[in-house]
Scaffold this motif. Structure first.
Motif, mmCIF file in Angstrom:
data_model
loop_
_atom_site.group_PDB
_atom_site.id
_atom_site.type_symbol
_atom_site.label_atom_id
_atom_site.label_comp_id
_atom_site.label_asym_id
_atom_site.label_seq_id
_atom_site.Cartn_x
_atom_site.Cartn_y
_atom_site.Cartn_z
ATOM 1 N N VAL A 7 0.766 -1.208 0.006
ATOM 2 C CA VAL A 7 0.167 0.123 0.050
ATOM 3 C C VAL A 7 0.988 1.181 0.150
ATOM 4 C CG1 VAL A 7 -1.629 1.414 1.395
ATOM 5 C CG2 VAL A 7 -1.952 -1.099 1.128
ATOM 6 N N GLY A 8 2.059 1.288 0.832
ATOM 7 C CA GLY A 8 2.808 2.388 0.904
ATOM 8 C C GLY A 8 3.442 2.639 -0.436
ATOM 9 N N LEU A 55 -7.284 2.240 -6.777
ATOM 10 C CA LEU A 55 -6.035 3.044 -6.244
ATOM 11 C C LEU A 55 -6.086 4.266 -5.547
ATOM 12 C CD1 LEU A 55 -3.154 3.000 -6.572
ATOM 13 C CD2 LEU A 55 -3.287 4.388 -8.846
ATOM 14 N N ALA A 56 -6.998 5.121 -5.839
ATOM 15 C CA ALA A 56 -7.295 6.434 -5.171
ATOM 16 C C ALA A 56 -7.786 6.063 -3.408
ATOM 17 C CB ALA A 56 -8.190 7.187 -5.535
ATOM 18 N N VAL A 57 -8.632 5.112 -3.453
ATOM 19 C CA VAL A 57 -9.036 4.792 -2.093
ATOM 20 C C VAL A 57 -7.897 3.878 -1.260
ATOM 21 C CG1 VAL A 57 -10.704 3.483 -0.967
ATOM 22 C CG2 VAL A 57 -11.554 4.544 -2.770
ATOM 23 N N ALA A 58 -7.279 3.242 -2.065
ATOM 24 C CA ALA A 58 -6.361 2.398 -1.381
ATOM 25 C C ALA A 58 -4.854 3.190 -0.994
ATOM 26 C CB ALA A 58 -5.641 1.172 -2.392
ATOM 27 N N ALA A 118 -14.917 1.454 -4.607
ATOM 28 C CA ALA A 118 -14.504 2.230 -3.213
ATOM 29 C C ALA A 118 -14.393 1.060 -2.130
ATOM 30 C CB ALA A 118 -15.483 2.919 -2.846
ATOM 31 N N THR A 119 -15.273 0.039 -2.279
ATOM 32 C CA THR A 119 -15.436 -1.074 -1.452
ATOM 33 C C THR A 119 -14.318 -1.758 -1.635
ATOM 34 O OG1 THR A 119 -17.871 -1.119 -1.382
ATOM 35 C CG2 THR A 119 -16.675 -3.057 -0.745
ATOM 36 N N ALA A 120 -13.705 -2.168 -2.569
ATOM 37 C CA ALA A 120 -12.509 -2.990 -3.204
ATOM 38 C C ALA A 120 -11.426 -2.105 -2.558
ATOM 39 C CB ALA A 120 -12.456 -3.264 -4.462
ATOM 40 N N GLY A 121 -11.060 -1.026 -2.755
ATOM 41 C CA GLY A 121 -10.098 -0.219 -2.106
ATOM 42 C C GLY A 121 -10.272 -0.117 -0.727
ATOM 43 N N GLY A 122 -11.278 -0.070 -0.062
ATOM 44 C CA GLY A 122 -11.281 0.105 1.338
ATOM 45 C C GLY A 122 -11.032 -1.279 2.024
ATOM 46 N N LEU A 152 -18.537 11.319 9.520
ATOM 47 C CA LEU A 152 -18.023 12.075 10.756
ATOM 48 C C LEU A 152 -16.425 11.802 10.594
ATOM 49 C CD1 LEU A 152 -20.840 10.907 13.311
ATOM 50 C CD2 LEU A 152 -20.594 13.174 12.082
ATOM 51 N N PHE A 153 -15.969 10.900 9.961
ATOM 52 C CA PHE A 153 -14.556 10.567 10.270
ATOM 53 C C PHE A 153 -14.231 10.348 8.666
ATOM 54 C CE2 PHE A 153 -16.389 8.926 14.094
ATOM 55 C CZ PHE A 153 -15.762 9.589 15.054
ATOM 56 N N PRO A 154 -12.908 10.658 8.195
ATOM 57 C CA PRO A 154 -12.463 10.239 7.088
ATOM 58 C C PRO A 154 -12.608 8.893 6.572
ATOM 59 C CG PRO A 154 -10.845 11.527 8.357
ATOM 60 C CD PRO A 154 -11.865 11.170 9.454
ATOM 61 N N PHE A 155 -12.816 8.668 5.058
ATOM 62 C CA PHE A 155 -12.951 7.395 4.725
ATOM 63 C C PHE A 155 -12.093 6.348 5.066
ATOM 64 C CE2 PHE A 155 -13.550 4.210 1.399
ATOM 65 C CZ PHE A 155 -14.976 4.136 1.557
ATOM 66 N N TRP A 156 -10.642 6.978 5.080
ATOM 67 C CA TRP A 156 -9.481 6.055 5.199
ATOM 68 C C TRP A 156 -9.508 5.468 6.681
ATOM 69 C CZ3 TRP A 156 -6.004 6.824 8.988
ATOM 70 C CH2 TRP A 156 -5.923 8.323 9.580
ATOM 71 N N LEU A 157 -9.876 6.374 7.664
ATOM 72 C CA LEU A 157 -9.931 5.791 9.057
ATOM 73 C C LEU A 157 -10.965 4.983 9.420
ATOM 74 C CD1 LEU A 157 -9.209 6.400 11.929
ATOM 75 C CD2 LEU A 157 -10.854 8.097 12.215
ATOM 76 N N ILE A 158 -12.237 4.832 8.509
ATOM 77 C CA ILE A 158 -13.249 3.844 8.781
ATOM 78 C C ILE A 158 -12.818 2.442 8.076
ATOM 79 C CG2 ILE A 158 -15.763 3.283 8.698
ATOM 80 C CD1 ILE A 158 -14.890 5.672 10.495
#
Length: 254
Positions: A21-22, A70-73, A103-107, A153-159
Motif C-alpha cells: 500500500v505504501g 487506487l485512489a481509495v487504497a 470504493a469497497t474494493a479499495g477500502g 463524521l470521520f475520514p473514509f480512510w479511518l473507517i
C-alpha cells in the motif's frame, strides 16, 4: 510429542501488505495523479473524456474502476471528485454501481493491510478513542459500521482501518461499506450528471472558460437540503439495532 502450534509469521511478512500500500501511495504521488483529479481538470477535459467514453466505453469503465480503487487504497482525500466525474461520464446509476464496487474494493485493501500488519499495535495505542469504537463494534459491528459509512463524521480512510483493529470480519466490512456508501455516492454521481448543464451555462456567460479553467462552479450549492436530510435519517435508522441491543442488555442485567 510434536507441537501443533502454528509458528508465528516473520515480521517482514506481516508488514508486506502495508509495504505494498505504501509503494502504491508513493507511485500515486510521484506520477502526479493527484494533480489531475480536481474540479477544474474535470471541467477542462470533460469533452475529451466524454468522447472517449462514447468511443471506448469498456476501456473507460475499466480505467475508472482501476483509478478509483487506487485512489481509495492510497487514501487520496479527493475521491469524491472521481465520483462526480463518474456521474458526468456514466450517469448517476451506473456511476453509483461502479463507484460502490471500486470504493469497497479499495477500502478492503486498506482493511486487510491494517488487519494483517499493524492491527494489534494500533489498537494498543489508540487509547480512549479505541475503547469507544470497540464498544460500538462489539454491540453490533454491521449496524455501527453502516452508521459510520452513512454519516461521514470521520475520514473514509479511518473507517477502513478502524474495523480491522476490533476483529470485524471481512464479510461484515464489505457488506456494511457497500450498502452504507450508496446514498452519498449516488448524491455525488447525481451532482456529476448535472455538471454538464452547469458547464454549458458557464460557457454561455463566459465563452472559453472551460478550456481556460476559469469556470466558477459551486458544488455545495448543488446539494439539496432534502438529500442531506435523507442521508442523516438513513444514518439514524442504521443505529437503531445498536441502541436496541444495548437497551436489552441493560434490562437483562437489571
Amino acid at each position: 510429542m510434536a507441537s501443533s502450534q502454528v509458528p508465528a509469521r516473520p515480521w517482514w511478512r506481516r508488514l508486506l501488505p502495508l509495504a505494498v500500500v505504501g509503494a502504491a501511495m508513493v507511485l500515486f504521488y510521484v506520477f502526479d495523479l493527484h494533480e489531475h483529479i480536481s474540479l477544474q481538470e474535470i471541467i477542462r477535459r470533460h469533452e475529451k473524456l466524454e468522447a472517449l467514453e462514447r468511443d471506448r466505453t469498456f476501456m473507460m469503465v475499466f480505467a475508472y474502476l482501476a483509478l478509483y480503487v487506487l485512489a481509495v487504497a492510497v487514501s487520496f482525500p479527493g475521491a469524491s471528485l472521481l465520483t462526480i466525474l463518474g456521474g458526468l461520464l456514466f450517469g448517476p446509476v451506473l456511476a453509483t454501481l461502479l463507484t460502490v464496487v471500486a470504493a469497497t474494493a479499495g477500502g478492503a485493501i486498506i482493511f486487510l493491510a491494517a488487519k494483517t500488519s499493524l492491527g494489534a499495535m494500533l489498537r494498543a495505542r489508540a487509547g480512549r478513542f479505541s475503547q469507544r469504537l470497540a464498544e460500538g463494534f462489539e454491540a453490533d459491528a454491521f449496524s455501527y459500521l453502516l452508521f459510520l459509512r452513512l454519516i461521514p463524521l470521520f475520514p473514509f480512510w479511518l473507517i477502513n482501518v478502524a474495523p480491522a483493529l476490533f476483529n470485524v470480519s471481512l464479510r461484515t466490512f464489505v457488506a456494511a461499506t457497500a450498502i452504507g456508501i450508496v446514498p452519498g455516492t449516488f448524491a455525488y454521481a447525481l451532482l456529476g450528471s448535472g455538471l454538464k448543464g452547469v458547464i454549458k451555462a458557464q460557457e454561455r456567460a463566459n465563452p472559453g472558460c472551460a478550456d481556460a479553467g476559469t469556470c466558477k462552479v459551486d458544488l455545495g450549492a448543488l446539494f439539496s437540503p432534502g438529500l442531506i436530510a435523507a442521508i442523516v435519517l438513513l444514518s439514524l435508522v442504521a443505529l437503531v439495532p445498536v441502541f436496541w441491543k444495548r437497551w436489552r442488555t441493560r434490562n437483562a442485567a437489571a
